[in-house]
Scaffold this active site. Sequence first.
Site, PDB file in Angstrom:
ATOM      1  N   GLY A   1      34.611  11.909  57.002  1.00 51.68           N
ATOM      2  CA  GLY A   1      34.173  13.298  56.887  1.00 51.68           C
ATOM      3  C   GLY A   1      34.824  14.127  57.964  1.00 51.68           C
ATOM      4  O   GLY A   1      35.287  13.598  58.985  1.00 51.68           O
TER       5      GLY A   1
ATOM      6  N   LYS B   1      27.938   5.332  63.545  1.00 48.38           N
ATOM      7  CA  LYS B   1      29.269   5.283  64.166  1.00 48.38           C
ATOM      8  C   LYS B   1      29.215   6.086  65.450  1.00 48.38           C
ATOM      9  O   LYS B   1      28.795   7.252  65.443  1.00 48.38           O
ATOM     10  CB  LYS B   1      30.283   5.864  63.185  1.00 48.38           C
ATOM     11  CG  LYS B   1      31.591   6.343  63.785  1.00 48.38           C
ATOM     12  CD  LYS B   1      32.578   6.708  62.690  1.00 48.38           C
ATOM     13  CE  LYS B   1      33.334   7.974  63.021  1.00 48.38           C
ATOM     14  NZ  LYS B   1      34.287   8.357  61.968  1.00 48.38           N
TER      15      LYS B   1
ATOM     16  N   ASP C   1      34.411   4.862  67.056  1.00 51.56           N
ATOM     17  CA  ASP C   1      35.597   5.639  66.692  1.00 51.56           C
ATOM     18  C   ASP C   1      36.190   6.242  67.960  1.00 51.56           C
ATOM     19  O   ASP C   1      35.531   7.014  68.658  1.00 51.56           O
ATOM     20  CB  ASP C   1      35.191   6.753  65.710  1.00 51.56           C
ATOM     21  CG  ASP C   1      36.390   7.580  65.241  1.00 51.56           C
ATOM     22  OD1 ASP C   1      37.532   7.256  65.629  1.00 51.56           O
ATOM     23  OD2 ASP C   1      36.167   8.543  64.477  1.00 51.56           O
TER      24      ASP C   1
ATOM     25  N   LYS D   1      31.125   7.867  68.538  1.00 55.08           N
ATOM     26  CA  LYS D   1      32.386   8.342  69.094  1.00 55.08           C
ATOM     27  C   LYS D   1      32.476   7.780  70.506  1.00 55.08           C
ATOM     28  O   LYS D   1      31.480   7.814  71.253  1.00 55.08           O
ATOM     29  CB  LYS D   1      32.375   9.868  69.154  1.00 55.08           C
ATOM     30  CG  LYS D   1      32.377  10.506  67.778  1.00 55.08           C
ATOM     31  CD  LYS D   1      33.749  10.360  67.179  1.00 55.08           C
ATOM     32  CE  LYS D   1      33.867  11.048  65.850  1.00 55.08           C
ATOM     33  NZ  LYS D   1      35.207  10.851  65.271  1.00 55.08           N
TER      34      LYS D   1
ATOM     35  N   SER E   1      28.046   9.851  61.877  1.00 52.23           N
ATOM     36  CA  SER E   1      28.939   9.794  63.025  1.00 52.23           C
ATOM     37  C   SER E   1      28.287  10.557  64.168  1.00 52.23           C
ATOM     38  O   SER E   1      27.957  11.727  64.017  1.00 52.23           O
ATOM     39  CB  SER E   1      30.267  10.439  62.624  1.00 52.23           C
ATOM     40  OG  SER E   1      31.071  10.635  63.752  1.00 52.23           O
TER      41      SER E   1
ATOM     42  N   GLU F   1      37.521   2.081  65.118  1.00 53.56           N
ATOM     43  CA  GLU F   1      38.351   3.018  64.363  1.00 53.56           C
ATOM     44  C   GLU F   1      39.366   3.709  65.269  1.00 53.56           C
ATOM     45  O   GLU F   1      39.015   4.218  66.332  1.00 53.56           O
ATOM     46  CB  GLU F   1      37.425   4.053  63.709  1.00 53.56           C
ATOM     47  CG  GLU F   1      38.117   4.952  62.720  1.00 53.56           C
ATOM     48  CD  GLU F   1      37.154   5.944  62.067  1.00 53.56           C
ATOM     49  OE1 GLU F   1      35.924   5.786  62.220  1.00 53.56           O
ATOM     50  OE2 GLU F   1      37.647   6.886  61.421  1.00 53.56           O
TER      51      GLU F   1
ATOM     52  N   ASP G   1      42.377   5.794  60.661  1.00 51.58           N
ATOM     53  CA  ASP G   1      42.022   7.106  60.129  1.00 51.58           C
ATOM     54  C   ASP G   1      43.254   8.012  60.277  1.00 51.58           C
ATOM     55  O   ASP G   1      44.053   8.149  59.342  1.00 51.58           O
ATOM     56  CB  ASP G   1      40.800   7.632  60.911  1.00 51.58           C
ATOM     57  CG  ASP G   1      40.416   9.058  60.573  1.00 51.58           C
ATOM     58  OD1 ASP G   1      41.027   9.653  59.673  1.00 51.58           O
ATOM     59  OD2 ASP G   1      39.493   9.606  61.217  1.00 51.58           O
TER      60      ASP G   1
ATOM     61  N   LYS H   1      40.024   9.979  54.058  1.00 47.24           N
ATOM     62  CA  LYS H   1      39.594  11.379  54.034  1.00 47.24           C
ATOM     63  C   LYS H   1      40.549  12.079  53.085  1.00 47.24           C
ATOM     64  O   LYS H   1      41.764  12.111  53.349  1.00 47.24           O
ATOM     65  CB  LYS H   1      39.735  12.008  55.417  1.00 47.24           C
ATOM     66  CG  LYS H   1      38.735  11.524  56.444  1.00 47.24           C
ATOM     67  CD  LYS H   1      39.018  12.161  57.787  1.00 47.24           C
ATOM     68  CE  LYS H   1      37.999  11.712  58.814  1.00 47.24           C
ATOM     69  NZ  LYS H   1      38.480  11.948  60.194  1.00 47.24           N
TER      70      LYS H   1
HETATM   71  O1  NPG Z   1      30.235  13.531  59.352  1.00 50.12           O
HETATM   72  O2  NPG Z   1      31.793  14.850  58.619  1.00 50.12           O
HETATM   73  C1  NPG Z   1      31.298  14.111  59.472  1.00 50.12           C
HETATM   74  C2  NPG Z   1      32.056  13.909  60.752  1.00 50.12           C
HETATM   75  C3  NPG Z   1      32.598  12.540  60.836  1.00 50.12           C
HETATM   76  O3  NPG Z   1      33.249  11.778  62.973  1.00 50.12           O
HETATM   77  C4  NPG Z   1      33.532  12.422  61.992  1.00 50.12           C
HETATM   78  N1  NPG Z   1      34.659  13.083  61.883  1.00 50.12           N
HETATM   79  O4  NPG Z   1      37.366  11.796  63.725  1.00 50.12           O
HETATM   80  O5  NPG Z   1      36.465  11.241  61.879  1.00 50.12           O
HETATM   81  C5  NPG Z   1      36.550  12.006  62.822  1.00 50.12           C
HETATM   82  C6  NPG Z   1      35.599  13.165  62.933  1.00 50.12           C
HETATM   83  C7  NPG Z   1      36.205  14.535  62.891  1.00 50.12           C
HETATM   84  C8  NPG Z   1      35.399  15.619  62.657  1.00 50.12           C
HETATM   85  C9  NPG Z   1      37.517  14.750  63.071  1.00 50.12           C
HETATM   86  C10 NPG Z   1      35.918  16.893  62.597  1.00 50.12           C
HETATM   87  C11 NPG Z   1      38.039  16.030  63.023  1.00 50.12           C
HETATM   88  C12 NPG Z   1      37.227  17.088  62.793  1.00 50.12           C
END
Ligand code: NPG
Length: 370
Positions: free
Chosen positions: A291, A162, A189, A164, A136, A214, A239, A263
């Site tokens: 994650g 992915k 996302d 953001k 991500s 997403e 999500d 998650k």
């Molecule tokens: O690789 O763990 C990872 C991060 C993946 O993008 C990711 N997480 O919105 O999914 C999400 C985002 C996130 C990270 C959301 C930290 C909240 C806290």
Amino acid sequence: MTRVRTVELRMVGLPLVRPFRTSFGEETEKVCTLVRVETDDVWGWGECVTGVDPGFSEEFNEGAWRVLRDFLVPALFRAGDIVPGDLERVFASVRGNPMAKATLVNAVLDAWLREHGESLASFLGADRDRVACGVSVGIASSAERLLDQVDGYLAEGYQRIKLKIEPGTDLERVAAVRAAHPQIALSVDANAAYSSADVETFLALDAYDLLMIEQPLHHEDLVRHAALQRQIRTALCLDESIRSEADARAAIELGACRIVNIKQGRVGGLLEAVRVHDACRALGVPVWCGGMLETGLGRAANLALAALPGFTLPGDTSASARYFTEDLTEPHVMMPDGTMAVPQGPGIGVDPLPERLEACTLHRERLEEP
Ligand code: NPG
């Protein structure tokens, strides 16, 4: 049966290798609560996925700490002898707070499995010992910087990128990455940054052959997600909207998504995560493992979950090096083919490195069975 005698809450802080920016904020440091439970014979670890502020959901670090200390841990002590499957009933008097609950559910499950010498992956029903890794990529300050990062991750072997996104730069960034890499598995996302007034943006995204979009809209708005899904070709994935098996069933039945991000922390722990997986699988909906920038402890649990048969898409199960220069555990390493090993030892199969854990500890509190 098992019985938890002590629970230690520990806040840890680890610098991230690079700031991680989403549509709701930026993080430069991973700060989270670890829970260590102890029975007479073994210990177990849980990592809380809340962040420092309530930006992703209502839960946040200091709040989850209080919910754990003042409500969930006392309920666990009162329950006495238990099996992991009892925990949801034990915690039923606390409404919501799935991330806080997940921390303790996972820690007790880890201890239980260590006691029985079984790996988490085997217990959950994993059918493979390696999982496909995606990554991500946070919102960058320019398209050039974003492309540099994407190139780097692809060179390391990541199987899916992915991005953001947020309103304003979304189409420009997606177009740049797609032009540079016409063939890669690419998704976006939005972290709920859009409204149904943005349908033109989503129609435009249909041109880029994305695996999924997403969580475009507000997390409570399944009906508008369903309406949007009817208007665009690209699959929607949810999500933030999915906090339980019941939510997953509702979203799928309404047509609000065609893919689900699981998650374990967001749905109240590993046991509910398996129920979400089972429901999606029965309904023919692919899932993948999300994650929350977890340390090596939480990531070990994610890897076990991601090895279940319904996880047919690469997850945000990235290597330790994507997040930290030095992890809390031995690093999870991705092979050049873009896969990572599922830990095979008892329970989550990993432990924090003692010196590293002490160096990262901000504060701690030990709670004992009365
Ligand atoms: O690789 O763990 C990872 C991060 C993946 O993008 C990711 N997480 O919105 O999914 C999400 C985002 C996130 C990270 C959301 C930290 C909240 C806290």
